[in-house]
Design a protein around this motif. Structure first.
Motif, PDB file in Angstrom:
ATOM      1  N   ARG A 126       0.859  -1.178   0.000  1.00 51.73           N
ATOM      2  CA  ARG A 126       0.000   0.000   0.000  1.00 51.73           C
ATOM      3  C   ARG A 126       0.898   1.232   0.000  1.00 51.73           C
ATOM      4  O   ARG A 126       1.880   1.282   0.733  1.00 51.73           O
ATOM      5  CB  ARG A 126      -0.927   0.020   1.224  1.00 51.73           C
ATOM      6  CG  ARG A 126      -1.844  -1.182   1.310  1.00 51.73           C
ATOM      7  CD  ARG A 126      -2.702  -1.147   2.578  1.00 51.73           C
ATOM      8  NE  ARG A 126      -1.934  -1.001   3.802  1.00 51.73           N
ATOM      9  CZ  ARG A 126      -1.296  -1.984   4.407  1.00 51.73           C
ATOM     10  NH1 ARG A 126      -1.327  -3.212   3.903  1.00 51.73           N
ATOM     11  NH2 ARG A 126      -0.610  -1.765   5.523  1.00 51.73           N
ATOM     12  N   ASN A 160      -4.182   0.851  -2.902  1.00 52.07           N
ATOM     13  CA  ASN A 160      -4.270  -0.395  -2.165  1.00 52.07           C
ATOM     14  C   ASN A 160      -3.436  -1.463  -2.870  1.00 52.07           C
ATOM     15  O   ASN A 160      -2.779  -1.199  -3.881  1.00 52.07           O
ATOM     16  CB  ASN A 160      -5.742  -0.823  -2.053  1.00 52.07           C
ATOM     17  CG  ASN A 160      -5.968  -1.817  -0.915  1.00 52.07           C
ATOM     18  OD1 ASN A 160      -5.051  -2.175  -0.188  1.00 52.07           O
ATOM     19  ND2 ASN A 160      -7.194  -2.272  -0.763  1.00 52.07           N
ATOM     20  N   THR A 161      -3.495  -2.672  -2.361  1.00 50.45           N
ATOM     21  CA  THR A 161      -2.747  -3.791  -2.920  1.00 50.45           C
ATOM     22  C   THR A 161      -2.995  -3.986  -4.415  1.00 50.45           C
ATOM     23  O   THR A 161      -4.125  -3.828  -4.891  1.00 50.45           O
ATOM     24  CB  THR A 161      -3.118  -5.089  -2.169  1.00 50.45           C
ATOM     25  OG1 THR A 161      -2.480  -6.209  -2.800  1.00 50.45           O
ATOM     26  CG2 THR A 161      -4.612  -5.331  -2.179  1.00 50.45           C
ATOM     27  N   TRP A 165      -8.640  -0.287   4.737  1.00 53.62           N
ATOM     28  CA  TRP A 165      -7.310  -0.590   4.211  1.00 53.62           C
ATOM     29  C   TRP A 165      -6.384   0.616   4.238  1.00 53.62           C
ATOM     30  O   TRP A 165      -5.168   0.465   4.298  1.00 53.62           O
ATOM     31  CB  TRP A 165      -7.399  -1.157   2.803  1.00 53.62           C
ATOM     32  CG  TRP A 165      -7.958  -0.206   1.771  1.00 53.62           C
ATOM     33  CD1 TRP A 165      -9.259  -0.096   1.378  1.00 53.62           C
ATOM     34  CD2 TRP A 165      -7.230   0.752   0.999  1.00 53.62           C
ATOM     35  NE1 TRP A 165      -9.396   0.877   0.411  1.00 53.62           N
ATOM     36  CE2 TRP A 165      -8.157   1.416   0.159  1.00 53.62           C
ATOM     37  CE3 TRP A 165      -5.888   1.114   0.928  1.00 53.62           C
ATOM     38  CZ2 TRP A 165      -7.793   2.411  -0.741  1.00 53.62           C
ATOM     39  CZ3 TRP A 165      -5.514   2.123   0.031  1.00 53.62           C
ATOM     40  CH2 TRP A 165      -6.460   2.758  -0.781  1.00 53.62           C
TER      41      TRP A 165
END
Length: 332
Positions: A128, A142-143, A257
Motif C-alpha cells: 500500500r 491499495n494492494t 485498508w
C-alpha cells in the motif's frame, strides 16, 4: 555484436508492459496511439523500447519461435522462455549490469500485469502506498493497483486500470482555472465535487464509497443527455457500464485498508478470505462447510500469516498448509 542499449530500469519495465499489451491480442487504434505517445514523450522511452526488443530477440534466439497468441508472442510464452533461460545466462548473453536486473526479475519471477508496468503509480500484491500529487490531492493505492495520470490545462484525470484507490481532492492552487478532478475506469467517469472517496475495480463493475462531499458518476454507455448520478457522503454505489446504483459492502469497511486493516462486521468467512487473498500470493481457499461462518473485528494487514493463525481462536476452523502458497480453511 553492438553493445546492448542502455535505459533506465523504470522505463524498461514500462516498455515490457507495452510489449505484453501489444502482443497479447489485436491492439485497437486507441492503444496504438497511446503507445506512440508514450514512445515519443521521452528519448528514454525509445531507448527502453529498443532494450525490451533486444531481450525478446535474445529469448527467440535461444528458443526459436515462441508460441504465438492472437497478436504475437503471448505473455505466457515470454514467461516460459524466461524461466527456461537462467538469469545468469541471460545476463551474460545480453552483457547487462544492474540496469537490467529489475526487468530480468520481472521476467524470471513474478510477472506483473501490464497495468502496473505502464502505470505512473502502482503497488505490488500486499503493498500500500500514498502520494501527494502536484495539485495537492492525496492519492493512496491499495494492494495490486495501478493508476495513470492525465493532468492538462482543462482537467485532472486519473485512469484507474487495476485495483483500488482512495483520493482526497486537492485545491489545485497552481492552476488559474480550477480544473475538475476525475477518475476514469473501464465502467465510466467519476467527478469529485470537493470530496474524499474510494474507488475499487471489481469483476464487472467499479465500487464507489464516498467519505466526504459528493461524487458525480457517468456510466460509460450512458446516453449523452443522461443526468449524472450523484453519490453523497456515507453512501456506496456500484458503477457498471450502463448504470450507477446503490450497493452493499457485505460487512466490509471500504476505507479500512487506508489504515492498514480489514475492518469487518458480521462478514461471511468465505468473503473475508476472498478479501484477504487480495493481499497475499497463492491460493487461499475456504471449505464450503465453513463459508457461512460469520466474524467481526479489526484485522491488521501487515502480516497475513499471523492473521490466518488467529482465525482458529475465534471460529471453529483449522488452517491447512500444503505449501506456503496453498492454504485451505476448513471446519474443525
Amino acid at each position: 555484436m553492438p553493445p546492448p542499449v542502455s535505459a533506465a530500469p523504470s522505463a524498461v519495465r514500462q516498455a515490457f508492459g507495452w510489449m505484453v499489451r501489444l502482443q497479447s491480442g489485436p491492439a485497437d487504434a486507441r492503444t496504438q496511439r497511446a503507445f506512440a505517445q508514450w514512445r515519443n514523450a521521452d528519448p528514454e522511452h525509445e531507448r527502453a523500447w529498443q532494450r525490451a526488443q533486444e531481450v525478446g530477440q535474445a529469448l527467440r534466439a535461444d528458443f526459436g519461435a515462441l508460441p504465438q497468441g492472437a497478436g504475437g508472442a503471448s505473455f505466457e510464452a515470454l514467461q516460459a522462455g524466461a524461466q527456461r533461460l537462467s538469469r545468469r545466462r541471460l545476463l551474460a548473453k545480453l552483457s547487462v549490469g544492474a540496469a537490467i536486473v529489475g526487468p530480468v526479475a520481472w521476467l524470471t519471477g513474478e510477472l506483473a500485469p501490464w497495468q502496473r508496468l505502464t502505470a505512473d503509480y502502482s503497488t505490488a500484491k500486499g503493498e500500500r502506498r500514498r502520494f501527494t500529487l502536484a495539485d495537492g490531492s492525496v492519492l493512496a493505492l491499495n494492494t495490486d493497483s495501478a493508476v495513470q495520470l492525465r493532468f492538462d490545462g482543462t482537467q485532472r484525470l486519473l485512469l484507474l486500470t487495476r485495483g483500488e484507490i482512495a483520493l482526497v481532492s486537492g485545491a489545485d492552487a497552481g492552476s488559474a482555472p480550477k480544473r475538475p478532478l476525475r477518475v476514469q475506469t473501464r465502467d465510466g467517469l467519476l467527478e469529485a465535487l470537493g470530496t474524499q472517496f474510494v474507488v475499487r475495480l471489481d469483476a464487472g463493475a467499479s465500487l464507489l464509497s464516498v467519505e466526504e462531499g459528493a461524487v458525480a458518476m457517468q456510466p460509460a454507455q450512458a446516453a449523452a443527455d443522461a443526468e449524472r448520478v450523484v453519490a453523497r457522503a456515507g453512501t456506496v454505489y456500484r458503477l457498471s457500464r450502463t448504470e450507477a446504483v446503490p450497493a452493499d459492502t457485505g460487512g466490509l469497511d471500504p476505507t479500512g485498508w487506508t489504515d492498514g486493516a480489514l475492518v469487518i462486521r458480521d462478514m461471511r468467512l468465505a468473503d473475508f478470505l476472498a478479501e484477504l487473498g487480495r493481499y497475499r500470493s497463492g491460493h487461499l481457499g475456504c471449505d464450503p462447510r465453513a463459508a457461512e461462518l460469520r466474524l467481526s473485528g479489526v484485522y491488521r494487514l501487515d502480516d497475513t500469516e499471523r492473521l490466518l493463525a488467529v482465525l482458529p481462536s475465534v471460529l471453529p476452523v483449522r488452517i491447512d498448509y500444503r505449501t506456503r502458497f496453498w492454504v485451505q480453511v476448513s471446519m474443525r
